[in-house]
Design an enzyme around this catalytic site. Structure first.
Site, PDB file in Angstrom:
ATOM      1  N   THR A  40      35.237  36.095  40.039  1.00  0.00           N
ATOM      2  CA  THR A  40      35.159  35.436  38.818  1.00  0.00           C
ATOM      3  C   THR A  40      36.172  34.025  38.812  1.00  0.00           C
ATOM      4  OG1 THR A  40      34.950  37.579  37.593  1.00  0.00           O
ATOM      5  CG2 THR A  40      35.661  35.732  36.165  1.00  0.00           C
ATOM      6  N   GLY A  47      42.742  40.488  39.838  1.00  0.00           N
ATOM      7  CA  GLY A  47      43.781  41.305  39.988  1.00  0.00           C
ATOM      8  C   GLY A  47      44.314  41.630  41.643  1.00  0.00           C
ATOM      9  N   GLU A  76      33.910  41.706  34.247  1.00  0.00           N
ATOM     10  CA  GLU A  76      32.989  41.174  35.000  1.00  0.00           C
ATOM     11  C   GLU A  76      32.149  39.881  34.034  1.00  0.00           C
ATOM     12  OE1 GLU A  76      30.273  43.964  36.849  1.00  0.00           O
ATOM     13  OE2 GLU A  76      32.150  45.001  37.563  1.00  0.00           O
TER      14      GLU A  76
END
Length: 695
Positions: free
Chosen positions: A150, A189, A427
C-alpha cells in the site's frame, strides 16, 4: 491503613450467582459444542498447553496496559513479542503453538507481518533457490521482514502503484524508486520500526524492446520503459548491526519511501522472471498469482473474524445477563426484581443475531480454509483454474448494548474495536475492493446468459447461476404478481434457495446494466457493492453487511455444515438450527425489498419475518450464556471485567479503577499559580515545563 472498600460487596443477586443460574437453565452441552467448534485444528489442546505458560509471565500481565501511552505500548508490545519467541524456543513450540501464544497475548505485534505476509510471500512467490536462501533466515528470525504494498496514494488499486523497479542492464539489477510523494509506502506494519527486510511491491519497468536492441543495457538517457505490472521484490532496508535505514531510504512509524539499487535476485521469480542478460520478461501463466499473499491473508481474516466477534458477543451476553435495569411494567408487585438487560427483546435482537453470526463465520471460515488449501495444492501442481474463485459491525453493536460501562477500559471492547477496525480497510476502501468480486460475478453471469457454461460446472457460482437464471428471466415483469417458490419461514433449505436466487437476480441486474445497456462502471458502483461486498465488514459495522453474494455464501455454508453433520446430539443441533434461522432471517429482514422485488420471498412471509425473529431470540435466550461459554475464550484473552466467566463484574470494575489505575496513585497540584504538576516530587519533579519537553 486498611482500605474499607475491601469488605464491600455488590448487591444481590451477585454476578456469580446469576451466571450459575443462567448455565443451569440450559441443557446445552458446552463440552460437546466446544469440541464441535474447535476439533478441526486442535485449537483447545493448543490453548490448554500455552495459556498457563503465558499467565505465569509478569511481562504478559494485562492489568495496567490500557493506561499506557502509544510509544510505551509499542515498547511493551516489542518486549512481549520477544518474550513469546523466547518461550517458543524454550518450550519447543510448533508454529501453531507460537501462533496460539500470539493470539492469547493479543498484542498488535511488531513482528506481525514478518510471521504472516512476509514469510507467506516468500513461500508462494519465491523460486526454489530464493526459498532455500531466505526461508531458514526468516524462520529463525535472523532477519525480520515486512510487506510493503500500500502507498500513500494507492491502496485497493494495486495496478496503480507508483513505486518503480527499473531494470539496469549494465549492473544487472533494478533501481527501486518512489518518484513521487504519493508513491511512499504507507500502512506497512512492522516496517516502521522493526523490520530490516521487506517484500516491496513495485511496477516492473523494463526497456521497450522495440526501442532497445538485443543486449542493450537499457539505462541510457531517454530510453523508453514499459511497465509489466506490480511485482514483489525482497529488499534489505536497514543495516543489520546498527538497525539504521540505508542511505536513500527514509523509514518512519507511518511508512517508508524508497530510492535504492537492488540485485536481479531481488525479484521473486517463482512464476515470472527477467533475463539478466537481455532484460526480457517472462510472464506468469496467471498474472493474478502476484496477489497470492493477499488471498491468504483475506482467508485468515475471515477465520479470525469468528473469534473476534465471539469475544465481543461473550462480553455482551455475560454482562447483559448480569446487569439489571428497571422492573417489568406489567408486573403489579411492589417487590418484583429488576429485569436482566438480556431479557429485553430490544437487546436480544441486537446481540443474539451477532451470536448467530459468529457461528456463520465459523462455518464459512472453515470452508474458505479448505478452498484456499485446495487452491494452493492445485497451483503447486500447475492447475490455476480455481484461482479466480478465491478472489471473492458487531463489536460496536455489542459495546453500545453495554451502556456506560461499555465505553470504559474494563469492558475489553475499546481496545478490541481499535485493533480490529482496520481489518475492513487495511487493503483499501472496502467498497472499492468489492469491485474485484463484482467483475468476476458479471463474467460468470455472461457465461450463463450465453449458455457457454459446461454441463459439468466448474465451481459453486456456476452451479448457483445456472440453477436460478431460468427463474429470473423476464425479470422486467411485475414479480409481485408471481407465485414465490420458497417457504422461508418453515423450510430451512428454502432459505438457502431464497438467498441464492436473490444473489443471482442481482448479478443478472448488474450484468444487464453493464453489458447489455453499456452503463459506465463508475455509475453502477453502488449496485456492484450491494452485489458483492466482503464478509469481513461484519466485524465493525453497526448492521449486517448488505451484500447479496457474501450473505448467500454465509447462509449456504451454515446450512451445509448442519445438514452434513451426523455426530452432534439432538439438543445441540436444535439450538444450532435456531441460530442458523436467526442469522438468515435477521440478514434477510434488513434486505426485504430486494427479496420481494426479485420474487425470492413472498410478501406474506416477509411481513411475518420480524415475529419469527422474536420467536427465535426467545428460544435461544436460555442458552445464550452456554453458547458463548462453548467458544472457550479464557478471561486472560478477554481482559474484560464485564465478560468474566465467574461473573464478578462489579468487583473487578472497582478493582481496576481503585487499585490498578496508576493515575489514582498520583497526587496532583491543582494551584494554577504553581508550576508543579505532581505534588511532593522534590527538585527535578514534573512541572509544566517538563511536560512541555515531552510533547
Amino acid at each position: 491503613m486498611p482500605d474499607f472498600t475491601d469488605s464491600l460487596l455488590p448487591a444481590e443477586p451477585s454476578g456469580a450467582s446469576v451466571l450459575a443460574s443462567e448455565r443451569a437453565r440450559s441443557n446445552l452441552s458446552i463440552d460437546e459444542l466446544s469440541t464441535h467448534l474447535h476439533s478441526h485444528d486442535g485449537f483447545l489442546a493448543l490453548q490448554d498447553k500455552v495459556l498457563p505458560i503465558l499467565q505465569s509471565e509478569p511481562l504478559l500481565n494485562k492489568s495496567t496496559q490500557h493506561n499506557l501511552s502509544r510509544p510505551d505500548r509499542f515498547k511493551l508490545a516489542l518486549a512481549r513479542a520477544k518474550l513469546v519467541r523466547r518461550l517458543a524456543d524454550k518450550h519447543g513450540w510448533t508454529p501453531a503453538e507460537h501462533e496460539m501464544a500470539e493470539y492469547l497475548v493479543d498484542e498488535v505485534s511488531p513482528y506481525m507481518l514478518h510471521m504472516g505476509m512476509f514469510i507467506t510471500t516468500i513461500q508462494e512467490q519465491g523460486s526454489d533457490e530464493q526459498r532455500q536462501e531466505w526461508l531458514p533466515k526468516i524462520e529463525k528470525w535472523e532477519i525480520i521482514g515486512a510487506y510493503a504494498q500500500t502507498e500513500l496514494g494507492h491502496g485497493s488499486n494495486v495496478r496503480g502503484l507508483e513505486t518503480q523497479a527499473r531494470w539496469d542492464g549494465t549492473r544487472k539489477g533494478f533501481v527501486l524508486h518512489s518518484p513521487t510523494l504519493t508513491a511512499s509506502k504507507w500502512w506497512n506494519g512492522t516496517l516502521g520500526r522493526t523490520a530490516n527486510h521487506a517484500v516491496v511491491v513495485a511496477q516492473l519497468m523494463l526497456p521497450d524492446p522495440v526501442q532497445t536492441s538485443e543486449g542493450d543495457s537499457g539505462d541510457q538517457r531517454g530510453t523508453k520503459y514499459i511497465s509489466y505490472g506490480p511485482h514483489p521484490f525482497i529488499v534489505q532496508v536497514r543495516d543489520m548491526k546498527t538497525h539504521q535505514p540505508f542511505e536513500g531510504i527514509v523509514i518512519g512509524d507511518i511508512g517508508p519511501k524508497y530510492g535504492i539499487r537492488i540485485p536481479h535476485s531481488a525479484l521473486l521469480s517463482r512464476y515470472c522472471s527477467v533475463n539478466p542478460e537481455t532484460g526480457r520478461y517472462s510472464k506468469p501463466s496467471q498474472p493474478t498469482l502476484v496477489y497470492g499473499t493477499l488471498t491468504y491473508m483475506r482467508s485468515k481474516i475471515v477465520q479470525h473474524a469468528r473469534l473476534v466477534l465471539a469475544r465481543a458477543v461473550t462480553v455482551a451476553v455475560r454482562y447483559t445477563a448480569i446487569r439489571r435495569q428497571f422492573k417489568d411494567r406489567d408486573d403489579a408487585s411492589k417487590n418484583s426484581p429488576e429485569l436482566p438487560v438480556l431479557d429485553y427483546p430490544t437487546v436480544q435482537i441486537r446481540i443474539l443475531p451477532l451470536l448467530a453470526t459468529a457461528f456463520a463465520l465459523h462455518y464459512t471460515g472453515l470452508a474458505m480454509q479448505n478452498v484456499y488449501s485446495r487452491t494452493r495444492r492445485q497451483i503447486e501442481s500447475g492447475d490455476f483454474s480455481s484461482l479466480a474463485y478465491m478472489h471473492t459491525d458487531g463489536i460496536e453493536t455489542c459495546r453500545r448494548a453495554l451502556g456506560g460501562h461499555g465505553y470504559g477500559g474494563g469492558s475489553g471492547l475499546v481496545q478490541l474495536n481499535a485493533d480490529y477496525l482496520s481489518k475492513v480497510t487495511v487493503e483499501g476502501d472496502n467498497w472499492m475492493i468489492t469491485q474485484q468480486t463484482a467483475a468476476y460475478l458479471i463474467k460468470k453471469m455472461g457465461s450463463v446468459v450465453s449458455a457457454s457454461v459446461a454441463k459439468v460446472e466448474k465451481d459453486e457460482i456456476d452451479v448457483q447461476f445456472t440453477t436460478y437464471f431460468p427463474k429470473i428471466q423476464g425479470g422486467e415483469t411485475d414479480r409481485g404478481d408471481r407465485q414465490c417458490d420458497y417457504d422461508i419461514l418453515r423450510n430451512d433449505g428454502d432459505l438457502v434457495q431464497a438467498f441464492q436466487h436473490r444473489a443471482t437476480a442481482l448479478a443478472y441486474d448488474v450484468y444487464r446494466e453493464r453489458v447489455v445497456r453499456k452503463r459506465g462502471w463508475t455509475s453502477i458502483m453502488t449496485q456492484l457493492h450491494r452485489l458483492s461486498k466482503g464478509t469481513e465488514s461484519l466485524l465493525v459495522e453497526q448492521e449486517l453487511t448488505s451484500s447479496a453474494q457474501s450473505q448467500s455464501i454465509l447462509v449456504t455454508q451454515f446450512y451445509n455444515a448442519l445438514s452434513s453433520d451426523t455426530e452432534l446430539s439432538a439438543a445441540v443441533k436444535d439450538v444450532l438450527w435456531d441460530l442458523y434461522r436467526l442469522f438468515s432471517l435477521s440478514t434477510l429482514e434488513t434486505e426485504k425489498y430486494e427479496f420481494f422485488s426479485h420474487n425470492a420471498a413472498s410478501k406474506h412471509d416477509l411481513d411475518a419475518v420480524l415475529e419469527r425473529i422474536n420467536e427465535l431470540t426467545s428460544r435461544i435466550r436460555p442458552h445464550a450464556v452456554r453458547l458463548v461459554d462453548a467458544w472457550q475464550i479464557p478471561d486472560y484473552l478477554l481482559d474484560s471485567a464485564l465478560g468474566r466467566y465467574d461473573g464478578r463484574v462489579y468487583e473487578d470494575l472497582f478493582h481496576r479503577a481503585h487499585r490498578v489505575n496508576p493515575l489514582n496513585k498520583t497526587t496532583v497540584n491543582p494551584n494554577y499559580w504553581e508550576d508543579e504538576i505532581v505534588k511532593n516530587q522534590g527538585p527535578g519533579g514534573e512541572d509544566m515545563w517538563s511536560i512541555l519537553a515531552k510533547l
